[in-house]
Design a protein around this motif. Sequence first.
Motif, PDB file in Angstrom:
ATOM      1  N   ARG A  46       0.752  -0.742  -0.344  1.00 24.76           N
ATOM      2  CA  ARG A  46      -0.085  -0.448  -0.084  1.00 24.76           C
ATOM      3  C   ARG A  46       0.893   1.334  -0.813  1.00 24.76           C
ATOM      4  N   GLN A  78      -6.552   1.518  -5.762  1.00 24.66           N
ATOM      5  CA  GLN A  78      -7.727   1.570  -4.904  1.00 24.66           C
ATOM      6  C   GLN A  78      -8.458   2.968  -5.139  1.00 24.66           C
ATOM      7  N   ASP A 109      -7.041  -1.828 -11.456  1.00 18.35           N
ATOM      8  CA  ASP A 109      -6.097  -3.586 -11.545  1.00 18.35           C
ATOM      9  C   ASP A 109      -5.288  -2.809 -12.789  1.00 18.35           C
ATOM     10  N   PHE A 133      -1.672  -2.833  -0.695  1.00 22.66           N
ATOM     11  CA  PHE A 133      -2.370  -3.314  -0.176  1.00 22.66           C
ATOM     12  C   PHE A 133      -1.740  -3.541   0.966  1.00 22.66           C
ATOM     13  N   GLU A 134      -2.928  -3.138   1.964  1.00 21.51           N
ATOM     14  CA  GLU A 134      -2.456  -3.083   3.038  1.00 21.51           C
ATOM     15  C   GLU A 134      -2.181  -4.623   4.321  1.00 21.51           C
ATOM     16  N   TYR A 140       0.329 -10.033   2.380  1.00 24.21           N
ATOM     17  CA  TYR A 140      -0.644  -9.261   2.553  1.00 24.21           C
ATOM     18  C   TYR A 140      -2.336  -9.282   2.606  1.00 24.21           C
ATOM     19  N   ASP A 141      -2.861  -8.242   3.067  1.00 22.70           N
ATOM     20  CA  ASP A 141      -4.588  -8.374   3.056  1.00 22.70           C
ATOM     21  C   ASP A 141      -4.638  -9.232   1.983  1.00 22.70           C
ATOM     22  N   GLN A 144      -7.816  -8.147   0.629  1.00 29.09           N
ATOM     23  CA  GLN A 144      -7.425  -6.598  -0.405  1.00 29.09           C
ATOM     24  C   GLN A 144      -7.327  -6.853  -2.148  1.00 29.09           C
TER      25      GLN A 144
END
Length: 201
Positions: A46, A78, A109, A133-134, A140-141, A144
Motif C-alpha cells: 500500500r 484503490q 487493477d 494492499f495493506e 498482504y491483506d 484486498q
Amino acid sequence: MLLASVKEIRDQLGFDDMTDINDAITQALHAVEPQIAARLDTSFARGTQSDTFYVGEPTVQAPGVNKTEFRLRRGLVQSIISVTATANSLLFSEAEQTDLTSIVLPDKDKGIVRDLKTAYHQQTVEIAYIYGFEDDDTSYDLGQVPKWLKESARILALIHLSSNPALTEAEVKLDVRMLSAQYEALMSKHVRYAPMALLPL
C-alpha cells in the motif's frame, strides 16, 4: 510477502498442517511475489503516488469527443485522491479543477485512467492516488487482493513446489505444463498494456 493462503495451497496438495510443508509453501509464495510484480510492472505494498503527465491534446479528438488515457505508474489502484491540471504555469481555479471529475478509472487493477470530456491543450496533469494492499509484515491483506491475483500466485507457487523434496518424497506430482498454461492465460488478461495511453513524465 504472501499473495495467497498457505492453508489453501496445503489443503489442495492434500497435506496435513506440518511445519516443513508450511515452510515450503511460504518460501514458494515469497518467491512468487517479485516475479508477478515484475510481470505486472507494479508493486503490491500500500502506498500513495502522484504521477505527472504532459498532455498536448486529447489522444482521440473528434466533433464532440475528447478522449485521453493515462497509464499510471502503479497498478492495483484503490482510489483517486485528486486530479489537477496546469496550463502556462498557472494552476486552474478550484472550480475548474472540479470539472476534471470527468476522470474515470475503468480498470483499477491495470491503473488505467480515462478522461472522455476535457479538451486538453498543452497542459500538465497530475494524478494522485492510493494503490496496493495493506499487510501485516508477513502477508498482504488477502481480503484486498483480487481473486485473479491470488489465483496467479497460487498457480505459480505450485509450479515452484513441483520439484520440492517435500512433495517428491510424498509422491505428489503436479502437471507443470498445465499449470504454466493456466498461469500464462490468467496473467495475459491483466498485463498493464495500454498502447494509446500517455505515460508519466
